[in-house]
Scaffold this active site. Structure first.
Site, mmCIF file in Angstrom:
data_model
loop_
_atom_site.group_PDB
_atom_site.id
_atom_site.type_symbol
_atom_site.label_atom_id
_atom_site.label_comp_id
_atom_site.label_asym_id
_atom_site.label_seq_id
_atom_site.Cartn_x
_atom_site.Cartn_y
_atom_site.Cartn_z
ATOM 1 N N ASP A 38 0.873 -1.169 0.000
ATOM 2 C CA ASP A 38 0.000 0.000 0.000
ATOM 3 C C ASP A 38 0.915 1.225 0.000
ATOM 4 O O ASP A 38 1.842 1.302 0.817
ATOM 5 C CB ASP A 38 -0.881 -0.024 1.255
ATOM 6 C CG ASP A 38 -1.991 1.009 1.225
ATOM 7 O OD1 ASP A 38 -1.705 2.194 0.929
ATOM 8 O OD2 ASP A 38 -3.138 0.645 1.521
ATOM 9 N N ILE A 39 0.676 2.167 -0.909
ATOM 10 C CA ILE A 39 1.570 3.341 -0.973
ATOM 11 C C ILE A 39 1.240 4.380 0.103
ATOM 12 O O ILE A 39 1.971 5.348 0.261
ATOM 13 C CB ILE A 39 1.611 3.991 -2.372
ATOM 14 C CG1 ILE A 39 0.231 4.439 -2.806
ATOM 15 C CG2 ILE A 39 2.253 3.057 -3.393
ATOM 16 C CD1 ILE A 39 0.257 5.393 -3.995
ATOM 17 N N GLU A 69 -12.533 2.719 -1.615
ATOM 18 C CA GLU A 69 -11.639 3.699 -2.237
ATOM 19 C C GLU A 69 -11.226 3.326 -3.654
ATOM 20 O O GLU A 69 -10.986 4.197 -4.471
ATOM 21 C CB GLU A 69 -10.417 3.977 -1.351
ATOM 22 C CG GLU A 69 -9.558 2.766 -1.021
ATOM 23 C CD GLU A 69 -10.086 1.851 0.073
ATOM 24 O OE1 GLU A 69 -9.557 0.729 0.181
ATOM 25 O OE2 GLU A 69 -11.022 2.218 0.808
ATOM 26 N N HIS A 120 -10.078 -6.003 -2.882
ATOM 27 C CA HIS A 120 -8.746 -6.084 -2.288
ATOM 28 C C HIS A 120 -8.836 -6.331 -0.797
ATOM 29 O O HIS A 120 -9.786 -5.963 -0.139
ATOM 30 C CB HIS A 120 -7.894 -4.851 -2.592
ATOM 31 C CG HIS A 120 -8.488 -3.536 -2.167
ATOM 32 N ND1 HIS A 120 -9.545 -2.953 -2.824
ATOM 33 C CD2 HIS A 120 -8.159 -2.693 -1.160
ATOM 34 C CE1 HIS A 120 -9.838 -1.795 -2.240
ATOM 35 N NE2 HIS A 120 -9.016 -1.625 -1.219
ATOM 36 N N HIS A 125 -6.572 -5.800 2.712
ATOM 37 C CA HIS A 125 -5.444 -5.154 3.386
ATOM 38 C C HIS A 125 -4.865 -6.150 4.383
ATOM 39 O O HIS A 125 -5.616 -6.713 5.192
ATOM 40 C CB HIS A 125 -5.905 -3.916 4.172
ATOM 41 C CG HIS A 125 -6.393 -2.787 3.345
ATOM 42 N ND1 HIS A 125 -5.592 -1.709 3.009
ATOM 43 C CD2 HIS A 125 -7.605 -2.543 2.780
ATOM 44 C CE1 HIS A 125 -6.298 -0.862 2.292
ATOM 45 N NE2 HIS A 125 -7.523 -1.340 2.138
#
Length: 132
Positions: free
Chosen positions: A29-30, A88, A93, A95
């Site tokens: 994750d950026i 988002e 996805h 996390h």
């Protein structure tokens, strides 16, 4: 229109890859909550995780389990937490977040600001510990 995650899978947008197989891709994750915060996505573009077939969802969880094991080896923690929010980016996805406490999972926490070389070092540590 392809999502940003589909563009990452296609190599059109760079990412810090942690693990990959024919169906799934894991990358950092950026905007991480903690070092090692990783996203696991299906390569097939699906918005809502529960729109995946039962087989795909099960396979994604098993892939995520192996990624979590690699994260835990690379970044010793009590547990690797899992969160599915999905608002988002319209691409399913998961996390995966190394936790020392439940507070590490609060998405309202300030995000880390890391340099590219730090991201690459983190991704490499996870890749080196990934075994499918």
């Amino acid at each position: 229109m392809a999502t940003i995650f589909s563009k990452i899978v296609a190599g059109e947008i760079p990412s810090y890859k942690c693990a990959e197989n024919k169906d799934f891709y894991a990358f950092l994750d950026i905007n991480p909550l903690v070092k090692g915060h990783t996203l696991v996505i299906p390569k097939r573009e699906v918005d809502y995780i529960f729109d995946l077939s039962d087989e795909e969802l099960a396979a994604m969880q098993v892939f995520a389990k192996h990624v979590a094991a690699a994260i835990k080896k690379a970044f010793p923690c009590i547990k690797v937490g899992q969160a599915v929010l999905g608002l988002e980016v319209p691409h399913a996805h998961i996390h995966l977040i190394p936790m020392q406490s439940e507070k590490d999972m609060l998405f309202s926490n300030p995000k880390l600001s890391l340099k590219p070389e730090e991201f690459e070092s983190i991704a490499q540590a996870i890749r080196e510990n990934f075994m499918e």
